[in-house]
Design an enzyme around this catalytic site. Structure first.
Site, short mmCIF file in Angstrom:
data_model
loop_
_atom_site.label_atom_id
_atom_site.label_comp_id
_atom_site.label_asym_id
_atom_site.label_seq_id
_atom_site.Cartn_x
_atom_site.Cartn_y
_atom_site.Cartn_z
N LYS A 208 0.87 -1.18 0.00
CA LYS A 208 0.00 0.00 0.00
C LYS A 208 0.91 1.23 0.00
O LYS A 208 1.74 1.40 0.89
CB LYS A 208 -0.87 -0.01 1.27
CG LYS A 208 -1.68 1.27 1.53
CD LYS A 208 -2.96 1.27 0.75
CE LYS A 208 -3.88 2.42 1.18
NZ LYS A 208 -4.51 2.20 2.49
N SER B 89 1.19 5.66 -1.48
CA SER B 89 0.42 6.84 -1.89
C SER B 89 0.24 6.84 -3.40
O SER B 89 1.16 6.48 -4.15
CB SER B 89 1.17 8.12 -1.50
OG SER B 89 1.33 8.23 -0.12
N THR C 180 0.10 11.57 -1.27
CA THR C 180 -0.98 12.28 -1.92
C THR C 180 -1.32 13.54 -1.14
O THR C 180 -1.64 14.58 -1.71
CB THR C 180 -2.22 11.39 -2.06
OG1 THR C 180 -1.86 10.20 -2.77
CG2 THR C 180 -3.34 12.09 -2.79
N HIS D 209 -5.58 10.17 7.76
CA HIS D 209 -6.15 9.07 8.52
C HIS D 209 -7.16 9.57 9.56
O HIS D 209 -7.94 10.48 9.31
CB HIS D 209 -5.06 8.23 9.18
CG HIS D 209 -4.09 7.63 8.22
ND1 HIS D 209 -4.46 7.10 7.01
CD2 HIS D 209 -2.73 7.46 8.29
CE1 HIS D 209 -3.39 6.63 6.38
NE2 HIS D 209 -2.34 6.84 7.14
#
Length: 279
Positions: free
Chosen positions: A53, A55, A108, A152
């Site tokens: 995982k 950006s 991002t 988050h």
């Protein structure tokens, strides 16, 4: 197979079934939990696991070796990064020449911040400091930094630190472009059976939705002392239709973000066709 994703609730919820051998026929995985700042650099350096995982902002550096898997990631609306301060101001000009903490220079969040600041902060911001995302809000609160870019679950908890939201970059992006916000992407090395990986990840997402209670202990184990309410809000926000399948709407959002960033020189130019291709 080795895989790396964050300990955040959306990732542990999404990958619980695969990580616990609940997907028939899926290859077992060995999970490493790592902040996205770390996985971004692993992908660029070629030192990370086969599946990660990262950006979306990091994709231009890695698409020759890694393919974008069209499921399992985080892309949506109302879930963008926030710029926070301790002074109560909501004037973007107040950031001129100031020190700002960000979770990763290839995230991002930082890409969106750069695009936004170019239009809203006269003369630009000052020093950018890379900081683990869970340390940013305390640093802003304690005056160690002038402003913080947070991601988050911070969007649900920043008030606990008596911080002010100067801007919601997701809201700005959506109003400016009409597109959803591409946040976290799942990539896999192009040497793998990418169709199977896509199938297993999508099955894991579907299992999580069908049996949300099964993953609860796993999610809470890694949730960094978040309350049940925050965990649920986090999952509901970041695990959505794009997590199951990017679809045309998702791909267009990614192409808009990275195309604009490449035009501004924030990311290197790259072959846009590779976003949609396993070959």
């Amino acid at each position: 197979m080795k895989i790396a994703y964050s300990p955040c609730p959306n990732d542990t919820f999404t990958f619980h079934a695969w990580a616990h051998d609940l997907i028939p026929g899926a290859e077992p995985i060995n999970v490493t939990y790592a902040d996205i700042h770390i996985t971004n650099h692993w992908a660029i350096d070629g030192t990370g696991p086969e599946v990660m995982k990262i950006s979306y902002a990091t994709l231009p550096w890695v698409l020759d070796d890694y393919a974008l898997i069209p499921c399992g990631g985080a892309l949506g609306r109302g879930c963008g990064p926030l710029v926070l301060t301790a002074g109560g101001t909501t004037d973007p000009a107040s950031l001129s020449g100031k020190r700002v903490a960000v979770p990763s220079e290839k995230s991002t969040a930082y890409l969106l911040f750069r695009l936004w600041a170019a239009d809203h902060v006269p003369g630009g911001v000052g020093e950018i400091e890379i900081m683990p995302f869970d340390e940013i809000m305390p640093a802003v609160r304690d005056g160690k930094i002038d402003a913080g870019l947070v991601i988050h679950e911070a969007r649900f908890t920043y008030q606990n630190y008596n911080l002010t939201m100067l801007t919601d970059l997701g809201e700005w992006w959506e109003k400016d472009t009409g597109f959803a916000i591409p946040l976290g992407a799942i990539i896999a090395h192009r040497s793998l059976n990418l169709e199977k990986i896509e199938e297993w990840i999508r099955s894991s997402v579907e299992y999580a939705w069908a049996h949300p209670e099964v993953s609860r202990d796993y999610v809470l184990e890694h949730a960094q002392e978040m309350s049940d309410d925050v965990v649920k809000a986090h999952i509901n926000l970041y695990v959505n239709k794009f997590t199951k399948d990017l679809g045309e709407e998702g791909y267009q959002a990614i192409e808009a973000l990275l195309g604009r960033a490449a035009k501004e020189g924030i990311v290197p130019s790259f072959d846009m066709k590779k976003l949609r291709s396993y070959k």
